[in-house]
Design an enzyme around this catalytic site. Sequence first.
Site, PDB file in Angstrom:
ATOM      1  N   HIS A  72      48.972  25.055  41.262  1.00  7.89           N
ATOM      2  CA  HIS A  72      49.243  24.320  42.311  1.00  7.89           C
ATOM      3  C   HIS A  72      48.624  23.056  42.945  1.00  7.89           C
ATOM      4  CE1 HIS A  72      51.290  28.397  44.405  1.00  7.89           C
ATOM      5  NE2 HIS A  72      51.654  28.084  43.382  1.00  7.89           N
ATOM      6  N   TYR A 194      50.279  27.951  54.816  1.00  3.59           N
ATOM      7  CA  TYR A 194      49.374  28.507  56.128  1.00  3.59           C
ATOM      8  C   TYR A 194      49.793  28.277  57.150  1.00  3.59           C
ATOM      9  CZ  TYR A 194      45.586  29.012  52.361  1.00  3.59           C
ATOM     10  OH  TYR A 194      44.855  29.402  51.340  1.00  3.59           O
ATOM     11  N   PRO A 283      38.976  35.330  54.298  1.00  5.49           N
ATOM     12  CA  PRO A 283      39.526  34.886  53.173  1.00  5.49           C
ATOM     13  C   PRO A 283      40.525  33.606  53.109  1.00  5.49           C
ATOM     14  CG  PRO A 283      40.540  36.870  54.067  1.00  5.49           C
ATOM     15  CD  PRO A 283      39.263  36.791  54.909  1.00  5.49           C
ATOM     16  N   LYS A 287      37.675  31.651  49.043  1.00  2.00           N
ATOM     17  CA  LYS A 287      36.383  31.334  48.424  1.00  2.00           C
ATOM     18  C   LYS A 287      35.606  32.481  47.666  1.00  2.00           C
ATOM     19  CE  LYS A 287      36.767  27.003  48.943  1.00  2.00           C
ATOM     20  NZ  LYS A 287      37.451  26.282  47.912  1.00  2.00           N
ATOM     21  N   TYR A 375      38.846  22.671  49.603  1.00  2.00           N
ATOM     22  CA  TYR A 375      40.053  23.737  49.019  1.00  2.00           C
ATOM     23  C   TYR A 375      39.741  24.154  47.591  1.00  2.00           C
ATOM     24  CZ  TYR A 375      43.804  26.907  49.041  1.00  2.00           C
ATOM     25  OH  TYR A 375      44.784  28.197  49.114  1.00  2.00           O
TER      26      TYR A 375
HETATM   27  C1  LIG Z   1      39.101  44.779  50.523  1.00  2.00           C
HETATM   28  C2  LIG Z   1      39.115  43.339  50.118  1.00  2.00           C
HETATM   29  C3  LIG Z   1      40.288  42.710  50.072  1.00  2.00           C
HETATM   30  C4  LIG Z   1      39.988  41.162  49.770  1.00  2.00           C
HETATM   31  N1  LIG Z   1      41.303  40.469  49.702  1.00  2.00           N
HETATM   32  C5  LIG Z   1      41.194  39.121  49.472  1.00  2.00           C
HETATM   33  C6  LIG Z   1      42.150  38.109  49.662  1.00  2.00           C
HETATM   34  O1  LIG Z   1      43.240  38.807  50.031  1.00  2.00           O
HETATM   35  N2  LIG Z   1      42.027  36.981  49.625  1.00  2.00           N
HETATM   36  C7  LIG Z   1      40.778  36.422  49.144  1.00  2.00           C
HETATM   37  O2  LIG Z   1      40.771  35.226  48.859  1.00  2.00           O
HETATM   38  N3  LIG Z   1      39.973  37.379  49.032  1.00  2.00           N
HETATM   39  C8  LIG Z   1      39.906  38.636  49.172  1.00  2.00           C
HETATM   40  N4  LIG Z   1      38.913  39.280  49.095  1.00  2.00           N
HETATM   41  C9  LIG Z   1      37.625  38.688  48.555  1.00  2.00           C
HETATM   42  C10 LIG Z   1      37.405  38.808  47.135  1.00  2.00           C
HETATM   43  O3  LIG Z   1      38.293  39.723  46.596  1.00  2.00           O
HETATM   44  C11 LIG Z   1      35.939  39.364  46.804  1.00  2.00           C
HETATM   45  O4  LIG Z   1      35.065  38.116  47.332  1.00  2.00           O
HETATM   46  C12 LIG Z   1      35.754  39.480  45.488  1.00  2.00           C
HETATM   47  O5  LIG Z   1      36.117  40.587  45.025  1.00  2.00           O
HETATM   48  C13 LIG Z   1      33.929  39.323  44.996  1.00  2.00           C
HETATM   49  O6  LIG Z   1      33.919  39.991  43.916  1.00  2.00           O
HETATM   50  P1  LIG Z   1      32.626  40.905  43.626  1.00  2.00           P
HETATM   51  O7  LIG Z   1      32.703  41.238  41.912  1.00  2.00           O
HETATM   52  O8  LIG Z   1      31.431  40.162  44.080  1.00  2.00           O
HETATM   53  O9  LIG Z   1      32.710  42.216  44.413  1.00  2.00           O
HETATM   54  P2  LIG Z   1      33.872  43.165  44.264  1.00  2.00           P
HETATM   55  O10 LIG Z   1      35.116  42.838  43.747  1.00  2.00           O
HETATM   56  O11 LIG Z   1      33.827  44.146  45.611  1.00  2.00           O
HETATM   57  O12 LIG Z   1      33.215  44.304  43.130  1.00  2.00           O
HETATM   58  C14 LIG Z   1      32.076  45.058  43.533  1.00  2.00           C
HETATM   59  C15 LIG Z   1      32.336  46.361  42.309  1.00  2.00           C
HETATM   60  O13 LIG Z   1      31.084  47.304  42.430  1.00  2.00           O
HETATM   61  C16 LIG Z   1      31.565  48.497  42.615  1.00  2.00           C
HETATM   62  N5  LIG Z   1      30.439  49.445  43.254  1.00  2.00           N
HETATM   63  C17 LIG Z   1      30.305  49.193  44.403  1.00  2.00           C
HETATM   64  N6  LIG Z   1      29.123  50.288  44.679  1.00  2.00           N
HETATM   65  C18 LIG Z   1      28.665  50.804  43.602  1.00  2.00           C
HETATM   66  C19 LIG Z   1      27.664  51.668  43.050  1.00  2.00           C
HETATM   67  N7  LIG Z   1      26.944  52.225  43.912  1.00  2.00           N
HETATM   68  N8  LIG Z   1      27.652  51.878  41.865  1.00  2.00           N
HETATM   69  C20 LIG Z   1      28.601  51.415  40.816  1.00  2.00           C
HETATM   70  N9  LIG Z   1      29.338  50.463  41.197  1.00  2.00           N
HETATM   71  C21 LIG Z   1      29.440  49.961  42.405  1.00  2.00           C
HETATM   72  C22 LIG Z   1      32.813  48.517  43.049  1.00  2.00           C
HETATM   73  O14 LIG Z   1      33.581  49.668  42.901  1.00  2.00           O
HETATM   74  C23 LIG Z   1      33.473  47.295  42.720  1.00  2.00           C
HETATM   75  O15 LIG Z   1      34.135  47.434  41.495  1.00  2.00           O
HETATM   76  C24 LIG Z   1      38.938  40.549  49.568  1.00  2.00           C
HETATM   77  C25 LIG Z   1      37.680  41.516  49.341  1.00  2.00           C
HETATM   78  C26 LIG Z   1      37.896  42.820  49.820  1.00  2.00           C
HETATM   79  C27 LIG Z   1      36.574  43.746  49.684  1.00  2.00           C
END
Ligand SMILES: Cc1cc2nc3c(=O)[nH]c(=O)nc-3n(C[C@H](O)[C@H](O)[C@H](O)COP(=O)(O)OP(=O)(O)OC[C@H]3O[C@@H](n4cnc5c(N)ncnc54)[C@H](O)[C@@H]3O)c2cc1C
Length: 381
Positions: A72, A194, A283, A287, A375
């Site tokens: 995009h 947006y 969101p 980021k 962005y």
């Molecule tokens: C519900 C939700 C919706 C979102 N929607 C958007 C969106 O629409 N647009 C956008 O830009 N961003 C969105 N985000 C933000 C973006 O998706 C996150 O910033 C991103 O997922 C971060 O990645 P991460 O690997 O740090 O964490 P996560 O993706 O949360 O991964 C963490 C992992 O750790 C695992 N875990 C947790 N506790 C334990 C444990 N005790 N033992 C073992 N494993 C464990 C979880 O199951 C998960 O798989 C969203 C976030 C959430 C939480």
Amino acid sequence: MSFTVGIVGAGPAGLLLGRLLHRAGIDSVVFENRDRDYVEQRQRAGILEQGTVNTLRAAGAADRLDRLGIPHDGIDLVYDGAAHRVDFVELTGARVWIYAQTEVVKDLIALRLADDLPLLFEAEVQSITLDPPMIHYRHDGQPHTFSCDYIVGCDGFHGVTRDLVPAPVLSRSFPYSWLGILVDAPPVHHELVYAHSRHGFALASMRSPTISRLYLQVPNGTTPDTWPDDRIWSELTTRLTPHTPNEGRITAKSVLPMRASVRQSMQQGPLFLAGDAAHIVPPTGAKGLNLAAHDVTVLAEAFTHLSQTGSPELLDAYTETCLRRIWRAQHFSNTMTTMLHISPDQTEFETQLQLSHLHHTTTSPPTTQSLAENYTGTTPL
Ligand SMILES: Cc1cc2nc3c(=O)[nH]c(=O)nc-3n(C[C@H](O)[C@H](O)[C@H](O)COP(=O)(O)OP(=O)(O)OC[C@H]3O[C@@H](n4cnc5c(N)ncnc54)[C@H](O)[C@@H]3O)c2cc1C
């Protein structure tokens, strides 16, 4: 130097870190409390900065992204019923990519399993100890302990690792949430829209040429069942004007709270935090996933430096290296959020300020450029 890293969580942060460490010849074990299917289907982010794409390419994890990702070159900002395009490529030379987080996760899991590297699903980490570093987890109904040299908490906002870093957490919440839907229908527009509206914010995004991802600002405490499909389409039509949503079968509906928080340190002895375990952004700025990718890129470089030179200097500097980008993303995400959403007790004065901010953002070249840089993640830091 040889050492082993225990990674808690198989979201994008944990899986990408595992991939980067493997490419650097460093051993790691990933523990994930959910099953593979759940992790691969969980609907979340979908916009990748060019820097994130570059990291995935360098990690040999972008074959499907390069085939299926949609570049995009800009976005549409809608206010007062008119659309105003912001051209990222013209302003910054960079673009962003539409490629769902579910696909990033699927790609990284497939690569890890193909390389026969340890990735334990349904392995819930219950606690960790730091001296010496040990991960205590339950798997197959049994308690287990894994000893390693370093632990990285990639277990998101509700994980167990983050509270082991005793640092101040700076946070704010917002008086609204997002209702997100996934729809079997072509996107509203070829780029993201947006929309500021007196009815509340709306965002028209996409997952592919045939699947739309749409969001509506809703009050905190909303449950998806209070939003029947007709009500959703009616609100989207009102808020996205002059664009018109393409109606289709809604295959998922969920409510996403809007939060912002930053833990002011991301490390404690042999424990490091990355991604949502360390910080949450609303969101609106797209980021969260990109910050997670950046954190683990910095961390993987620091572990690589340690393994090649024996020096922990980059690991020691991990928090400081990451925080500048995190606060930039936080500022941008907060600015986008407050510029585009209508607070429950918002006055007409505040609405006029938002409209002036939007007008300034789309008509003053340096301000438009600033939005484009933020962005696309190309702001000088
Ligand atoms: C519900 C939700 C919706 C979102 N929607 C958007 C969106 O629409 N647009 C956008 O830009 N961003 C969105 N985000 C933000 C973006 O998706 C996150 O910033 C991103 O997922 C971060 O990645 P991460 O690997 O740090 O964490 P996560 O993706 O949360 O991964 C963490 C992992 O750790 C695992 N875990 C947790 N506790 C334990 C444990 N005790 N033992 C073992 N494993 C464990 C979880 O199951 C998960 O798989 C969203 C976030 C959430 C939480």
